[in-house]
Design an enzyme around this catalytic site. Structure first.
Site, PDB file in Angstrom:
ATOM      1  N   ASP A  82      -9.180   4.309  -1.085  1.00 43.13           N
ATOM      2  CA  ASP A  82      -9.952   4.714  -0.500  1.00 43.13           C
ATOM      3  C   ASP A  82     -11.446   5.046  -0.870  1.00 43.13           C
ATOM      4  O   ASP A  82     -11.353   6.400  -0.362  1.00 43.13           O
ATOM      5  CB  ASP A  82      -9.114   5.620   0.379  1.00 43.13           C
TER       6      ASP A  82
ATOM      7  N   ASP B  18       0.873  -1.441  -0.543  1.00 40.38           N
ATOM      8  CA  ASP B  18       0.048  -0.066  -0.215  1.00 40.38           C
ATOM      9  C   ASP B  18       0.935   1.483   0.116  1.00 40.38           C
ATOM     10  O   ASP B  18       2.057   0.586   0.214  1.00 40.38           O
ATOM     11  CB  ASP B  18      -1.265  -0.068   1.116  1.00 40.38           C
TER      12      ASP B  18
ATOM     13  N   GLU C 148       2.440   5.055  -3.774  1.00 36.64           N
ATOM     14  CA  GLU C 148       2.297   5.662  -4.876  1.00 36.64           C
ATOM     15  C   GLU C 148       3.371   6.846  -5.069  1.00 36.64           C
ATOM     16  O   GLU C 148       3.431   7.041  -6.918  1.00 36.64           O
ATOM     17  CB  GLU C 148       1.193   7.073  -5.031  1.00 36.64           C
TER      18      GLU C 148
HETATM   19  C1  GLC Z   1      -4.325   3.600   3.354  1.00 39.90           C
HETATM   20  C2  GLC Z   1      -5.214   1.982   2.447  1.00 39.90           C
HETATM   21  C3  GLC Z   1      -6.267   1.221   3.238  1.00 39.90           C
HETATM   22  C4  GLC Z   1      -4.903   1.232   5.068  1.00 39.90           C
HETATM   23  C5  GLC Z   1      -4.840   2.162   5.265  1.00 39.90           C
HETATM   24  C6  GLC Z   1      -3.729   2.159   6.268  1.00 39.90           C
HETATM   25  O1  GLC Z   1      -5.474   4.298   3.018  1.00 39.90           O
HETATM   26  O2  GLC Z   1      -5.853   2.857   0.642  1.00 39.90           O
HETATM   27  O3  GLC Z   1      -6.440   0.619   2.534  1.00 39.90           O
HETATM   28  O4  GLC Z   1      -6.319   0.732   5.136  1.00 39.90           O
HETATM   29  O5  GLC Z   1      -4.030   2.909   4.413  1.00 39.90           O
HETATM   30  O6  GLC Z   1      -3.079   0.981   5.897  1.00 39.90           O
END
Ligand code: GLC
Length: 797
Positions: free
Chosen positions: A483, A400, A403
């Site tokens: 998100d 995650d 970017e």
């Molecule tokens: C980001 C991700 C989300 C995750 C969060 C905490 O917002 O997109 O899916 O739960 O980080 O890791």
């Protein structure tokens, strides 16, 4: 204006004739005009590549395109003002006075032409290319971008961005996949892929009514035009260039439960226990950043999660896989015994600032450093970080924030003049700025993860889920749409995002079921979202910390029963869905499809934008406005379709009245669907017969595909492949099975052949009578397992 120069590499050129204007066979054609050099090559007969630069051609290198693709030969005649390039698939005309490029098919139909006026322009270190937009052409692709399914009329930026709680029109969001599929109302199609990792844009007729314009702030003019007979050909061309997703572990196709905020080991185990106690089939539980020590990647908070290995094996005993988040930002923690930092710093493996010092920026763990994933050494080092988790039997990882997201900055990412080191075959070894590497950074993160986990467990299929990526990233990871928000508008948006992701190479895509951010979803919204998600490639319920629980059981038994029904149907359909995954691994065709991929002329029908198909056989028609009780029009691509749930034939166009417990699903005439008895997990062996559901009609052929679902044994022949087909002759149905290929031993010992819309008088196999019973609108025929070519004859009504 300068005169034209044609350089045809003497070694590659096979002269067919000599003299001015004579046709030659070459593997590239170069021309210069007004200080711009342009080169045309053909990576395959049906694909051309255009590169151009001021004074010289740009570096011939790519993160996206398969390195082993060669140039093919074509014929050039360049006597007149327009050079003509042709092979047996297409013709390209280049206007020597403007460098305008027109691609035609062999019938003389224009596939794609430059727009009148300046076709290619350079300014401020960047460039723009203008292409003509015929009025009846529709445009798709561009990855996860928001907005309507059809990109026509929109303008989009490619810049991977962390966009928590994004809206239905926010742009850019997480991914950059600069690929557009054009389909006109007669089904003619083209593909255009701009291979450029810089901040780039596609203006699809927003600024100019009759032209679409694409370009980038820097980097090469390097784009591919794909041609073919229809949209499927184009999608396959794109997969030829940028690669196919590896065949997924089957458990990834099961139901997945996730939440940011499962705070203890007991809570995670409790989720598994609850799924099993409520008989909600499931395969995966995720752990978000909460399991880590101070949000530091590759650590475990040993107070809250005292026995991670025990948790993994406890879930495994319930036939559940654990997926762990492992974000790329390594905590900046010198001299604290934090091995990922210490070992990475000792080898200088982090992204640098313009002055050469290590860049430090805040993310979840506070100050963090960022692995320089464009270096093979950094990727190898990253891959080794997974050793302990893989050793525990974890094969699924979630990348995650790649970017990359950096907190407390206006840009939400790192400075554009940060330095990455490129040490990649095909590229000159050099430092590259973040401006060049930003959009490909997330993909290189997943490449390091995928390759690392493969090395650690060479015979187990890994699963990597990523938020950011670039074209070609499907070779390493599945993705989700980040998100999103708990709203009906986002449920609707998910269809166009997932369909366009599938067309952009990402067959494995999902969204946060129920919505990640925002208000609590209503019980109805969560139920509908689970219904739709059951027919999406990745089926994952995930929600933000601080929200009320959003697992399928939260809204009382009436809702839970509906949700269970859809999850169960997903599991019954897994043989079909898994065979789509296998097809994707060979062809690049997506699992979730727009209707026009199967029926190109349907592109003209606005009403199909909210519909989608699961493979070639199932059409799902959710209500466009899920919260509205108003009836809506459903248009199917032809006659003879069957309602999946009732088995009744439906008309080609009708009105559907929304009902909470009904997601309209229709089956194509000519479909053969393989289904299995209900299981609670893909790790459980189904008990009973394999079901073959036949819906007699045209184009009635399907492939059964099975293997162990987890290992690479299928690459060594341990799979099962068999073709099933049907035809109706003089009112009699013939179902044919081919000889079975591969050495995988099936779990079934018998086959239940279910012929829908058929009440006939019995069936025979090689002349011997079979047991056949009418059940509702179908005839159910009991068969032994048939490994050899067999013909079943089902008498007419
Ligand atoms: C980001 C991700 C989300 C995750 C969060 C905490 O917002 O997109 O899916 O739960 O980080 O890791």
């Amino acid at each position: 204006m300068k005169t034209l120069l044609m350089t045809a590499c003497a070694a590659a050129a096979l002269l067919l004739a000599s003299g001015a204007g004579a046709a030659q066979m070459v593997d590239h054609y170069t021309l210069d005009h007004d200080g711009v050099r342009m080169e045309i090559t053909a990576p395959r007969g049906d694909i051309i590549r255009v590169r151009a630069g001021k004074g010289a051609l740009p570096e011939d290198a790519s993160w996206a395109v398969n390195a082993d693709i060669k140039r093919t030969l074509f014929e050039v005649s360049d006597a007149g003002p327009v050079a003509e390039i042709s092979n047996n698939k297409l013709t390209v005309r280049v206007d020597k006075a403007t460098l305008a490029v027109t691609v035609l098919d062999k019938a003389g139909h224009v596939v794609l032409a430059d727009a009148p006026g300046q076709a290619l322009g350079f300014e401020n270190g960047g460039f723009r290319v203008r292409k003509a937009m015929p009025e009846d052409e529709h445009y798709f692709g561009l990855g996860d971008k928001t907005g309507p399914l059809d990109r026509r009329g929109g303008a989009f930026t490619n810049w991977n961005s962390d966009t928590f709680g994004y809206g239905v029109a926010t742009d850019p969001i997480y991914k950059s996949i600069p690929f557009v599929l054009g389909v006109d109302e007669s089904g003619h199609s083209f593909g255009l892929f701009m291979d450029n990792t810089w901040r780039s844009f596609f203006d699809m007729g927003k600024s100019e009514r009759n032209a679409f314009v694409f370009g980038a702030e820097g980097g090469p003019v390097d784009y591919y035009i794909m041609t073919g007979d229809g949209p499927k050909d184009i999608v396959e061309d794109y997969a030829y260039l940028t690669g196919k997703a590896p065949l997924t572990p089957e458990w990834v196709l099961g139901f997945q439960q996730s939440h940011w905020g499962y705070l203890t080991q007991g809570e995670v185990k409790g989720i598994g226990d609850h799924l099993r106690a409520d008989k909600l089939p499931a395969d995966v539980v995720y752990m978000d950043i909460d399991y880590q020590d101070r949000d530091r990647p590759f650590t475990v908070d040993s107070k809250a999660f005292p026995d991670l290995a025990g948790l993994v094996s406890g879930l495994k005993a319930e036939n559940l896989h654990l997926v762990l988040i492992t974000d790329l930002h390594v905590a900046y923690a010198p001299n604290q015994g934090y091995a990922p930092y210490d070992s990475g710093a000792a080898q200088n493996l982090f992204v640098r600032k313009a002055d050469g010092s290590t860049f430090v920026g805040p993310v979840w763990p506070g100050d963090a450093v960022f692995p320089d994933f464009s270096r093979p050494k950094a990727r190898d080092w990253w891959g080794q970080q997974y050793k302990t988790f893989v050793g525990m039997g974890v094969y699924g990882f979630w990348n995650d924030m790649n970017e990359p997201s950096v907190f407390n900055t206006r840009s939400k990412t790192m400075p554009l003049d940060n330095l990455h080191r490129i040490e990649e075959p095909g590229f000159a070894p050099r430092d590259a700025t973040h401006a060049e590497m930003h959009n490909v950074f997330g993909m290189l993160n997943t490449r390091a993860t995928y390759e690392g986990v493969r090395k650690l467990a060479p015979d187990t299929r890994p699963f990597v889920l990523t938020r950011a990526t670039y074209a070609g990233g499907q070779r390493y990871a599945a993705t989700w749409t980040g998100d999103n928000t708990s709203s009906w508008a986002h449920l609707r948006l998910s269809t166009s995002q997932l369909v366009n992701l599938g067309l952009s190479g990402f067959a494995y895509a999902g969204d946060d079921i129920g919505g990640f951010a925002g208000e609590q979803p209503s019980a109805d919204l969560l139920t509908k979202w689970i219904e739709v998600g059951a027919f999406n490639p990745i089926f994952r319920d995930h929600y933000q910390k601080g929200k009320e629980p959003q697992e399928p059981w939260v809204s009382g038994p009436e809702h839970e029963n509906i949700r269970r029904h859809y999850i169960e149907e997903r599991y019954r359909l897994l043989p079909y869905i898994y065979s789509l995954a296998e097809e994707n691994s060979r062809t690049g065709l997506p699992i979730m499809r727009p209707v026009f991929l199967e029926y190109p002329k349907a592109v003209a029908n606005d009403g199909v934008a909210d519909q989608f198909m699961l493979g070639p056989n199932l059409l799902i028609a959710p209500a466009p406005n899920g919260e509205s009780p108003a009836a809506y029009d459903v248009t199917l691509p032809g006659e003879g379709w069957t309602d999946y749930w009732t088995g009744e034939k439906v008309k080609a166009a009708f009105r559907e009245t929304p009902k909470l417990e009904r997601l309209p699903v229709f089956v194509r005439p000519g479909a053969i669907l393989a289904k299995q008895p209900l299981v609670q997990s893909t790790m459980e062996t189904p008990k009973g017969a394999l079901e073959l559901h036949v819906y007699p009609g045209p184009d009635c052929t399907a492939q059964l595909y099975f293997d162990d679902g987890t290992s690479f044994a299928y690459t060594r022949g341990v799979f099962l492949r068999q073709t099933v087909s049907c035809r109706v002759e003089n009112g009699t149905l013939h179902v044919a099975l081919s000889d079975r290929e591969g050495s995988y031993k099936p779990w079934w010992t018998g086959i239940s052949l279910v012929v829908h819309g058929w009440s006939g008088k019995g069936a025979t196999l090689n002349g011997g009578a079979l047991k056949a019973d009418v059940a509702g609108n179908a005839l159910v025929v009991g068969l032994p397992d048939l490994a050899k070519a067999s013909d079943i004859v089902v008498a007419g009504q």
